[in-house]
Design an enzyme around this catalytic site. Structure first.
Site, PDB file in Angstrom:
ATOM      1  N   SER A   1     -12.126 -23.110 -28.458  1.00  0.00           N
ATOM      2  CA  SER A   1     -11.386 -24.166 -29.228  1.00  0.00           C
ATOM      3  C   SER A   1     -10.109 -23.586 -29.672  1.00  0.00           C
ATOM      4  O   SER A   1      -9.994 -22.273 -29.570  1.00  0.00           O
ATOM      5  CB  SER A   1     -12.437 -24.533 -30.373  1.00  0.00           C
ATOM      6  OG  SER A   1     -11.537 -25.223 -31.389  1.00  0.00           O
TER       7      SER A   1
ATOM      8  N   TYR B   1     -17.500 -22.513 -37.904  1.00  0.00           N
ATOM      9  CA  TYR B   1     -17.138 -23.079 -36.484  1.00  0.00           C
ATOM     10  C   TYR B   1     -15.870 -22.045 -36.013  1.00  0.00           C
ATOM     11  O   TYR B   1     -15.915 -21.585 -34.812  1.00  0.00           O
ATOM     12  CB  TYR B   1     -16.625 -24.330 -36.645  1.00  0.00           C
ATOM     13  CG  TYR B   1     -16.146 -25.164 -35.253  1.00  0.00           C
ATOM     14  CD1 TYR B   1     -17.380 -25.519 -34.350  1.00  0.00           C
ATOM     15  CD2 TYR B   1     -14.791 -25.473 -34.880  1.00  0.00           C
ATOM     16  CE1 TYR B   1     -16.739 -26.071 -33.069  1.00  0.00           C
ATOM     17  CE2 TYR B   1     -14.332 -26.105 -33.645  1.00  0.00           C
ATOM     18  CZ  TYR B   1     -15.458 -26.335 -32.877  1.00  0.00           C
ATOM     19  OH  TYR B   1     -15.037 -26.846 -31.552  1.00  0.00           O
TER      20      TYR B   1
HETATM   21  P1  NAD Z   1     -20.618 -33.147 -28.234  1.00  0.00           P
HETATM   22  O1  NAD Z   1     -21.191 -32.970 -29.511  1.00  0.00           O
HETATM   23  O2  NAD Z   1     -20.604 -34.266 -27.472  1.00  0.00           O
HETATM   24  O3  NAD Z   1     -21.450 -32.096 -27.395  1.00  0.00           O
HETATM   25  C1  NAD Z   1     -22.236 -31.015 -27.781  1.00  0.00           C
HETATM   26  C2  NAD Z   1     -23.427 -30.776 -27.004  1.00  0.00           C
HETATM   27  O4  NAD Z   1     -24.098 -29.405 -27.306  1.00  0.00           O
HETATM   28  C3  NAD Z   1     -24.274 -31.595 -26.948  1.00  0.00           C
HETATM   29  O5  NAD Z   1     -24.860 -31.924 -25.620  1.00  0.00           O
HETATM   30  C4  NAD Z   1     -25.641 -31.083 -27.624  1.00  0.00           C
HETATM   31  O6  NAD Z   1     -26.824 -31.795 -27.320  1.00  0.00           O
HETATM   32  C5  NAD Z   1     -25.355 -29.745 -27.321  1.00  0.00           C
HETATM   33  N1  NAD Z   1     -26.151 -28.945 -28.227  1.00  0.00           N
HETATM   34  C6  NAD Z   1     -25.714 -28.891 -29.764  1.00  0.00           C
HETATM   35  N2  NAD Z   1     -26.823 -28.081 -30.106  1.00  0.00           N
HETATM   36  C7  NAD Z   1     -27.605 -27.823 -29.378  1.00  0.00           C
HETATM   37  C8  NAD Z   1     -28.828 -27.056 -29.247  1.00  0.00           C
HETATM   38  N3  NAD Z   1     -29.432 -26.441 -30.226  1.00  0.00           N
HETATM   39  N4  NAD Z   1     -29.417 -26.909 -28.199  1.00  0.00           N
HETATM   40  C9  NAD Z   1     -28.998 -27.449 -26.897  1.00  0.00           C
HETATM   41  N5  NAD Z   1     -27.965 -28.072 -27.016  1.00  0.00           N
HETATM   42  C10 NAD Z   1     -27.118 -28.349 -28.021  1.00  0.00           C
HETATM   43  O7  NAD Z   1     -19.246 -32.147 -28.274  1.00  0.00           O
HETATM   44  P2  NAD Z   1     -18.080 -31.873 -27.393  1.00  0.00           P
HETATM   45  O8  NAD Z   1     -16.849 -32.389 -28.056  1.00  0.00           O
HETATM   46  O9  NAD Z   1     -18.420 -32.473 -26.033  1.00  0.00           O
HETATM   47  O10 NAD Z   1     -18.267 -30.405 -27.416  1.00  0.00           O
HETATM   48  C11 NAD Z   1     -18.503 -29.603 -26.310  1.00  0.00           C
HETATM   49  C12 NAD Z   1     -17.856 -27.952 -26.661  1.00  0.00           C
HETATM   50  O11 NAD Z   1     -16.428 -28.180 -26.611  1.00  0.00           O
HETATM   51  C13 NAD Z   1     -18.388 -27.267 -27.906  1.00  0.00           C
HETATM   52  O12 NAD Z   1     -18.655 -26.087 -27.666  1.00  0.00           O
HETATM   53  C14 NAD Z   1     -17.047 -27.520 -28.815  1.00  0.00           C
HETATM   54  O13 NAD Z   1     -16.946 -26.717 -29.927  1.00  0.00           O
HETATM   55  C15 NAD Z   1     -16.095 -27.729 -28.073  1.00  0.00           C
HETATM   56  N6  NAD Z   1     -14.687 -28.386 -28.408  1.00  0.00           N
HETATM   57  C16 NAD Z   1     -14.406 -29.583 -28.615  1.00  0.00           C
HETATM   58  C17 NAD Z   1     -13.737 -30.343 -28.919  1.00  0.00           C
HETATM   59  C18 NAD Z   1     -13.389 -31.507 -29.141  1.00  0.00           C
HETATM   60  O14 NAD Z   1     -12.433 -32.218 -30.128  1.00  0.00           O
HETATM   61  N7  NAD Z   1     -14.250 -32.477 -28.923  1.00  0.00           N
HETATM   62  C19 NAD Z   1     -12.358 -29.266 -29.417  1.00  0.00           C
HETATM   63  C20 NAD Z   1     -12.429 -27.969 -29.056  1.00  0.00           C
HETATM   64  C21 NAD Z   1     -13.757 -27.601 -28.692  1.00  0.00           C
END
Ligand code: NAD
Length: 267
Positions: A145, A158
């Protein structure tokens, strides 16, 4: 099956929705077989799995490992070996986020978040590396991130977890430097997904405005530094970076932190 990744197999954690599903689509489009993972409702997940399989004509399986559990993470890789035959690509995407100032931050959530955001990635990498090294080809991509580079108030765990995953990325890249295995990180800015959707809903409720008005307000609060493009980054824009890292053209990218942050950290 044709495509630049035909014959390859990928495990993508947290891929039943959000950005993770975008990663699955990018790899499946190139002919890669996929193991999905993530928490959710069984019927919805099955719908997602079947749709991916029929849209791209590749094998798509699902493993429901709860990544907070060490044994389930290791077993997930074993399950991928059993059902797909091997793991060529590992995308450590699953992530948790919780907002609270340090002095109030719940200790149990701290431990759970580190387990999902960091320890699960370490365990999965540790388990797949021997087979990747044996075939002298592998792609490990850790989803970090902007918070791997900067700190954000209320995101202590985080931010700590994303800095940690970047450190792990660099060490794995160096330890595999003389092999055909690469390890890199993608660092997205604000992408519209479940993580941001929750904040938008909160904005809408607090201000008594529509969801679309709340999106504008959400972007506004992140100005001028966080969203210089004045819009969310799309899932496709982030997933494109994965396609590059997994291609042959990405072979010399080692230990990198690919920023897909709309200029957030450039300012
Ligand atoms: P999201 O919440 O839509 O997806 C997160 C995923 O992780 C989900 O499929 C969830 O089921 C899974 N997950 C969470 N806990 C779990 C567990 N205990 N066991 C198995 N699976 C688990 O979020 P996203 O935005 O798609 O995020 C995906 C990645 O991208 C993450 O690592 C997040 O930190 C990173 N990210 C997202 C953003 C953003 O703006 N959305 C920005 C920077 C980084």
């Amino acid at each position: 099956m044709t495509g630049s990744l035909a014959g390859k197999c990928a495990v993508i954690t947290g891929s039943v929705g959000g950005i993770g599903l975008g990663y699955a689509k990018v790899l499946a489009k190139e002919g890669c077989a996929i193991m999905l993972n993530g928490l959710g409702e069984a019927a919805e997940i099955e719908k997602t799995r079947a749709a991916l399989e029929s849209e791209f004509g590749v094998q798509v399986v699902y493993n429901g490992a709860d990544l907070r559990n060490q044994d389930e993470v290791i077993a997930m890789i074993g399950d991928a070996d059993a059902r797909l035959g091997k793991v060529d690509i590992l995308v450590n995407n699953a992530g948790m986020q919780h907002r609270e100032r340090v002095e109030d931050f719940p200790i149990d959530i701290w431990h759970q978040m580190l387990a999902v955001n960091v320890t699960a990635a370490f365990l999965a990498i540790r388990t797949v590396l021997p087979q990747m090294k044996a075939r002298n080809w592998g792609r490990i991509v850790n989803i970090a991130s902007v918070n791997a580079h900067v700190g954000t108030p209320e995101l202590s765990c985080y931010t700590a977890s994303k800095h940690a995953i970047l450190g792990l990325t660099k060490v794995v890249a160096i330890e595999t430097i003389e092999t055909g295995v690469t390890c890199n990180a993608i660092c997205p800015g604000s992408v519209r997904s479940n993580l941001s959707e929750h904040r938008i809903d909160t904005f809408a409720a607090q201000r008594g405005v529509s969801k679309e008005e709340a999106v504008d307000a959400f972007i506004e609060t992140k100005m001028p530094y966080h969203q210089p493009m004045k819009r969310f980054i799309t899932v496709e824009e982030v997933a494109g970076a994965l396609g590059y890292l997994c291609s042959e053209a990405g072979a010399a990218v080692r230990g990198a932190s690919i920023m897909v942050d709309g200029g957030w950290t450039a300012r």
